[in-house]
Design a protein around this motif. Structure first.
Motif, PDB file in Angstrom:
ATOM      1  N   GLU A 129       2.468 -17.408   1.627  1.00 48.79           N
ATOM      2  CA  GLU A 129       3.289 -16.426   0.921  1.00 48.79           C
ATOM      3  C   GLU A 129       2.502 -15.635  -0.115  1.00 48.79           C
ATOM      4  OE1 GLU A 129       3.961 -20.495  -1.029  1.00 48.79           O
ATOM      5  OE2 GLU A 129       3.800 -19.682   1.000  1.00 48.79           O
ATOM      6  N   ALA A 130       1.301 -16.099  -0.468  1.00 47.35           N
ATOM      7  CA  ALA A 130       0.485 -15.396  -1.470  1.00 47.35           C
ATOM      8  C   ALA A 130      -0.424 -14.341  -0.846  1.00 47.35           C
ATOM      9  CB  ALA A 130      -0.352 -16.404  -2.255  1.00 47.35           C
ATOM     10  N   ILE A 131      -0.557 -14.357   0.470  1.00 43.96           N
ATOM     11  CA  ILE A 131      -1.508 -13.483   1.142  1.00 43.96           C
ATOM     12  C   ILE A 131      -1.147 -12.002   0.984  1.00 43.96           C
ATOM     13  CG2 ILE A 131      -2.351 -12.756   3.415  1.00 43.96           C
ATOM     14  CD1 ILE A 131      -3.741 -15.238   2.603  1.00 43.96           C
ATOM     15  N   LEU A 132       0.067 -11.622   1.340  1.00 44.60           N
ATOM     16  CA  LEU A 132       0.453 -10.206   1.312  1.00 44.60           C
ATOM     17  C   LEU A 132       0.355  -9.597  -0.082  1.00 44.60           C
ATOM     18  CD1 LEU A 132       1.459  -7.679   2.686  1.00 44.60           C
ATOM     19  CD2 LEU A 132       3.804  -8.575   2.536  1.00 44.60           C
ATOM     20  N   GLN A 153       4.716  -4.359   9.108  1.00 44.88           N
ATOM     21  CA  GLN A 153       5.525  -3.258   8.598  1.00 44.88           C
ATOM     22  C   GLN A 153       4.789  -2.397   7.570  1.00 44.88           C
ATOM     23  OE1 GLN A 153       9.093  -5.101   7.129  1.00 44.88           O
ATOM     24  NE2 GLN A 153       9.920  -5.488   9.179  1.00 44.88           N
ATOM     25  N   HIS A 154       3.683  -2.906   7.026  1.00 46.45           N
ATOM     26  CA  HIS A 154       2.949  -2.175   5.992  1.00 46.45           C
ATOM     27  C   HIS A 154       1.923  -1.244   6.637  1.00 46.45           C
ATOM     28  CE1 HIS A 154       4.408  -4.128   2.284  1.00 46.45           C
ATOM     29  NE2 HIS A 154       4.668  -5.123   3.094  1.00 46.45           N
ATOM     30  N   ARG A 155       2.145   0.063   6.485  1.00 46.56           N
ATOM     31  CA  ARG A 155       1.257   1.044   7.117  1.00 46.56           C
ATOM     32  C   ARG A 155      -0.126   1.076   6.489  1.00 46.56           C
ATOM     33  NH1 ARG A 155       5.136   6.358   8.160  1.00 46.56           N
ATOM     34  NH2 ARG A 155       6.655   5.317   9.521  1.00 46.56           N
ATOM     35  N   ALA A 156      -0.248   0.573   5.273  1.00 46.04           N
ATOM     36  CA  ALA A 156      -1.551   0.565   4.603  1.00 46.04           C
ATOM     37  C   ALA A 156      -2.452  -0.542   5.130  1.00 46.04           C
ATOM     38  CB  ALA A 156      -1.364   0.409   3.094  1.00 46.04           C
ATOM     39  N   LEU A 157      -1.896  -1.442   5.949  1.00 46.34           N
ATOM     40  CA  LEU A 157      -2.645  -2.595   6.431  1.00 46.34           C
ATOM     41  C   LEU A 157      -2.953  -2.480   7.913  1.00 46.34           C
ATOM     42  CD1 LEU A 157      -0.650  -5.478   4.679  1.00 46.34           C
ATOM     43  CD2 LEU A 157      -2.689  -4.288   3.842  1.00 46.34           C
ATOM     44  N   LYS A 158      -4.093  -3.000   8.297  1.00 47.37           N
ATOM     45  CA  LYS A 158      -4.474  -3.135   9.700  1.00 47.37           C
ATOM     46  C   LYS A 158      -4.330  -4.604  10.076  1.00 47.37           C
ATOM     47  CE  LYS A 158      -6.499  -2.322  13.711  1.00 47.37           C
ATOM     48  NZ  LYS A 158      -5.835  -1.562  14.798  1.00 47.37           N
ATOM     49  N   VAL A 159      -3.476  -4.888  11.035  1.00 45.35           N
ATOM     50  CA  VAL A 159      -3.195  -6.255  11.451  1.00 45.35           C
ATOM     51  C   VAL A 159      -3.655  -6.435  12.890  1.00 45.35           C
ATOM     52  CG1 VAL A 159      -1.430  -8.041  11.711  1.00 45.35           C
ATOM     53  CG2 VAL A 159      -1.175  -6.281   9.931  1.00 45.35           C
TER      54      VAL A 159
END
Length: 295
Positions: A129-132, A153-159
């Motif tokens: 839970e601390a990662i995001l 869901q976060h567009r700023a992130l590359k998953v």
């Protein structure tokens, strides 16, 4: 009193000449004159004596020059300090990761990367839970964690998915479950279950929906082996955690066919500009991007 007023004053005091100071600062002479006047009004002193186009610094002006120089020097030193810290930070890549197979290979990743780069990796074991929040606030640069819809869901992130992590269970040799092919979790419902090292939260939650008795935690293989030898319970753990084989006492049963599985992914901010970050991503892809579970 403003910083720019002190800077203007220092340049004029050095030269005792408004036009020369204006040329050095690349601003209009009238702008410097106006700021010096405002400074004199605020301090209620005369900083320069004017004689036609000539100006001469006063005693009060000399006193202010001494103090203003100290202030500007301290300001410059402070800016330089943070610039240096920022430059140093540019060469530190912080990796946040959850307990997973990653713990088995992160040393190899660090060694491989640091052999080819001036940058270094700082590994940080974290709760899921601390990662995001850490990613979104730049406390870490890249994460290895459970794939989730929230991350995607976060567009700023590359998953990007890396590999699937499965689990297995060690059972006493004489237990009937050893004869079953791909036993469902429901066959474990009345068993005494121990987790060898804490299971990931989602995996444990799935398991507790089936198991009637509490799942107990142990953190040493020798304890697990003793429990199996005495036929006191079953041992569930990640597939990369292996007990010494002892077919006379216990057997390993894969749970790969059950819902006890998770996808480990890498996540990073798309705007990350750390030194040699693309090099690190390439090494991660080479070392970790697999479709099968590692053993």
């Amino acid at each position: 009193m403003e910083i720019k007023q002190l800077k203007y004053f220092i340049e004029v005091a050095k030269r005792e000449h408004l036009s020369d100071a204006a040329l050095e600062l690349n601003i209009a002479q009238s702008a410097i004159s106006r700021q010096i006047t405002l400074l004199e009004k605020e301090l209620q002193v005369t900083l320069f004596n004017r004689e036609g186009r000539n100006i001469h610094i006063t005693e009060e002006g000399k006193q202010l020059f001494s103090e203003a120089t100290k202030i500007i020097d301290q300001l410059d030193n402070t800016v330089r300090l943070f610039h240096n810290q920022s430059e140093t930070d540019h060469y530190i890549i912080r990796i946040g990761y959850v307990e997973s197979y990653i713990t088995q290979v992160i040393t190899l990743l660090m060694q491989s990367f640091e052999n080819e780069s001036e940058a270094i990796i700082q590994p940080i074991l974290m709760e899921e839970e601390a990662i995001l929040p850490a990613l979104l606030t730049d406390k870490i640069d890249i994460a290895f964690t459970d794939m989730s819809e929230e991350l995607k869901q976060h567009r700023a992130l590359k998953v990007s998915p890396l590999f699937e992590e499965n689990f297995h269970i060690y059972v006493p040799k004489n237990d009937p479950i050893t004869l079953a092919t791909n036993p469902p979790l429901v066959q474990l419902s009345n068993k005494s279950i121990y987790e060898l090292y804490p299971l990931p939260p989602r995996i444990k939650q799935t398991l507790t929906k089936t198991i009637k008795s509490p799942i107990r935690t142990i953190t040493h293989p020798q304890i697990a082996q003793y429990i199996l030898t005495k036929e006191r319970g079953f041992i569930v753990t990640s597939s990369y955690h292996l007990l010494t084989k002892n077919p006379q006492k216990w057997l390993e049963v894969s749970l790969e066919h059950t819902e006890l599985k998770r996808t480990i992914c890498q996540v990073f901010r798309l705007d990350n500009q750390k030194h040699d970050f693309p090099l690190l991503l390439g090494m991660i892809d080479k070392l970790l991007s697999r479709s099968a579970t590692y053993h």
